[in-house]
Enzyme design. Structure first.
Site, PDB file in Angstrom:
ATOM      1  N   ASP A  96       4.761 -11.961  55.832  1.00  0.00           N
ATOM      2  CA  ASP A  96       4.796 -11.917  57.297  1.00  0.00           C
ATOM      3  C   ASP A  96       4.924 -13.360  57.795  1.00  0.00           C
ATOM      4  OD1 ASP A  96       4.548 -10.981  59.909  1.00  0.00           O
ATOM      5  OD2 ASP A  96       2.385 -10.754  59.807  1.00  0.00           O
ATOM      6  N   THR A  97       3.818 -14.017  58.120  1.00  0.00           N
ATOM      7  CA  THR A  97       3.920 -15.425  58.522  1.00  0.00           C
ATOM      8  C   THR A  97       4.166 -16.328  57.317  1.00  0.00           C
ATOM      9  OG1 THR A  97       1.556 -15.848  58.260  1.00  0.00           O
ATOM     10  CG2 THR A  97       2.297 -15.051  60.418  1.00  0.00           C
ATOM     11  N   LEU A 101       0.909 -15.984  51.006  1.00  0.00           N
ATOM     12  CA  LEU A 101       1.585 -16.279  49.742  1.00  0.00           C
ATOM     13  C   LEU A 101       1.606 -17.779  49.460  1.00  0.00           C
ATOM     14  CD1 LEU A 101       2.578 -14.308  47.726  1.00  0.00           C
ATOM     15  CD2 LEU A 101       4.874 -14.468  48.680  1.00  0.00           C
ATOM     16  N   ASP A 152      -2.282  -0.846  54.579  1.00  0.00           N
ATOM     17  CA  ASP A 152      -3.264  -0.075  55.343  1.00  0.00           C
ATOM     18  C   ASP A 152      -3.256  -0.396  56.833  1.00  0.00           C
ATOM     19  OD1 ASP A 152      -4.454  -2.740  55.042  1.00  0.00           O
ATOM     20  OD2 ASP A 152      -6.245  -1.827  55.894  1.00  0.00           O
ATOM     21  N   ARG A 158      -3.138   3.761  52.791  1.00  0.00           N
ATOM     22  CA  ARG A 158      -2.576   3.110  51.596  1.00  0.00           C
ATOM     23  C   ARG A 158      -1.941   4.121  50.646  1.00  0.00           C
ATOM     24  NH1 ARG A 158      -4.422  -2.201  51.606  1.00  0.00           N
ATOM     25  NH2 ARG A 158      -6.557  -2.539  52.281  1.00  0.00           N
TER      26      ARG A 158
HETATM   27  P1  5GP Z   1       0.967 -13.458  56.116  1.00  0.00           P
HETATM   28  O1  5GP Z   1      -0.093 -14.345  55.578  1.00  0.00           O
HETATM   29  O2  5GP Z   1       2.309 -13.598  55.421  1.00  0.00           O
HETATM   30  O3  5GP Z   1       1.104 -13.552  57.607  1.00  0.00           O
HETATM   31  O4  5GP Z   1       0.465 -11.993  55.939  1.00  0.00           O
HETATM   32  C1  5GP Z   1       0.496 -11.356  54.757  1.00  0.00           C
HETATM   33  C2  5GP Z   1      -0.596 -10.306  54.725  1.00  0.00           C
HETATM   34  O5  5GP Z   1      -0.847  -9.726  56.020  1.00  0.00           O
HETATM   35  C3  5GP Z   1      -0.107  -9.179  53.852  1.00  0.00           C
HETATM   36  O6  5GP Z   1      -0.515  -9.397  52.510  1.00  0.00           O
HETATM   37  C4  5GP Z   1      -0.761  -7.982  54.482  1.00  0.00           C
HETATM   38  O7  5GP Z   1      -2.046  -7.825  53.933  1.00  0.00           O
HETATM   39  C5  5GP Z   1      -0.911  -8.333  55.955  1.00  0.00           C
HETATM   40  N1  5GP Z   1       0.176  -7.773  56.791  1.00  0.00           N
HETATM   41  C6  5GP Z   1       1.174  -8.447  57.395  1.00  0.00           C
HETATM   42  N2  5GP Z   1       2.003  -7.617  58.062  1.00  0.00           N
HETATM   43  C7  5GP Z   1       1.527  -6.374  57.856  1.00  0.00           C
HETATM   44  C8  5GP Z   1       1.960  -5.056  58.276  1.00  0.00           C
HETATM   45  O8  5GP Z   1       2.977  -4.835  58.968  1.00  0.00           O
HETATM   46  N3  5GP Z   1       1.195  -4.010  57.866  1.00  0.00           N
HETATM   47  C9  5GP Z   1       0.069  -4.169  57.098  1.00  0.00           C
HETATM   48  N4  5GP Z   1      -0.599  -3.063  56.769  1.00  0.00           N
HETATM   49  N5  5GP Z   1      -0.364  -5.385  56.672  1.00  0.00           N
HETATM   50  C10 5GP Z   1       0.360  -6.465  57.055  1.00  0.00           C
END
Ligand code: 5GP
Ligand code: MG
Length: 175
Positions: A96-97, A101, A152, A158
């Site tokens: 997402d952001t 990762l 989730d 899930r």
């Molecule tokens: P990031 O750190 O890349 O913003 O977010 C990654 C984490 O946010 C993912 O591993 C997941 O747990 C959660 N996440 C981001 N977008 C979504 C979404 O659309 N649905 C769900 N269920 N979790 C999300």
């Protein structure tokens, strides 16, 4: 629930990812790190299609989304195997952001892994806040909150076999 990726589409995408990973790593041993909890179903399906010797470890993350400031990402790395000189592939459900990762990848690198790659089932379009190249991507998706196949909403959904977008008549977790 609106279905975004059907079971069949998911299996096709995962078969393609597995083929790419097999091609890239050949017969070299690979340590897969499952980013808990969202990627367990992906990891279960993916590793059964990998042809090299596979070791499995996990790391737990939580981001306290909406509650506290960014940077409060918590990593629980107590379940990791020894990664010294290992060829590692980190597997997460969704990019997402990018902060999750990025943090996991830095941590794994700091433990002495020889090479650290990344794979995600879903890559959310237009949300990236940092420069980060994911090596293997299942599907590009639009900027919508998705559930199912490991992902989730407040702890539920899930177990859905598909990836979907919630609609107003979907059950709330308390119902
Ligand atoms: P990031 O750190 O890349 O913003 O977010 C990654 C984490 O946010 C993912 O591993 C997941 O747990 C959660 N996440 C981001 N977008 C979504 C979404 O659309 N649905 C769900 N269920 N979790 C999300
Ligand atoms: Mg996650």
């Amino acid at each position: 629930m609106k279905v975004l990726l059907s079971e069949e589409q998911l299996q096709q995408g995962i078969a393609r990812m597995a083929a790419e990973i097999n091609q890239r790593f050949g017969r070299q041993p690979l340590t897969i790190i499952c980013v808990m909890t969202g990627s367990i179903i992906l990891v279960a399906d993916l590793i059964r299609q990998l042809e090299m010797p596979v070791k499995l470890g996990s790391i737990h993350t939580s981001s306290y989304r909406g509650e506290t400031k960014r940077g409060d990402l918590q990593l629980d790395a107590s379940m990791l195997p020894d990664l010294t000189d290992a060829q590692v592939l980190i597997v997460d459900d969704i990019f997402d952001t990018g902060h999750t990762l990025d943090a996991v990848s830095r941590h794994i690198q700091s433990l002495g892994a020889a090479d650290v790659g990344t794979a995600v089932l879903l890559y959310k379009h237009g949300r990236q806040e940092i420069e980060f190249d994911v090596d293997f991507i299942g599907f590009d998706i639009p900027d919508e909150f998705v559930v199912g196949y490991g992902l989730d909403y407040q702890g539920i959904y899930r177990n859905l076999p598909y990836v979907g977008v919630m609609e107003s008549d979907d059950l709330s977790p308390d119902a």
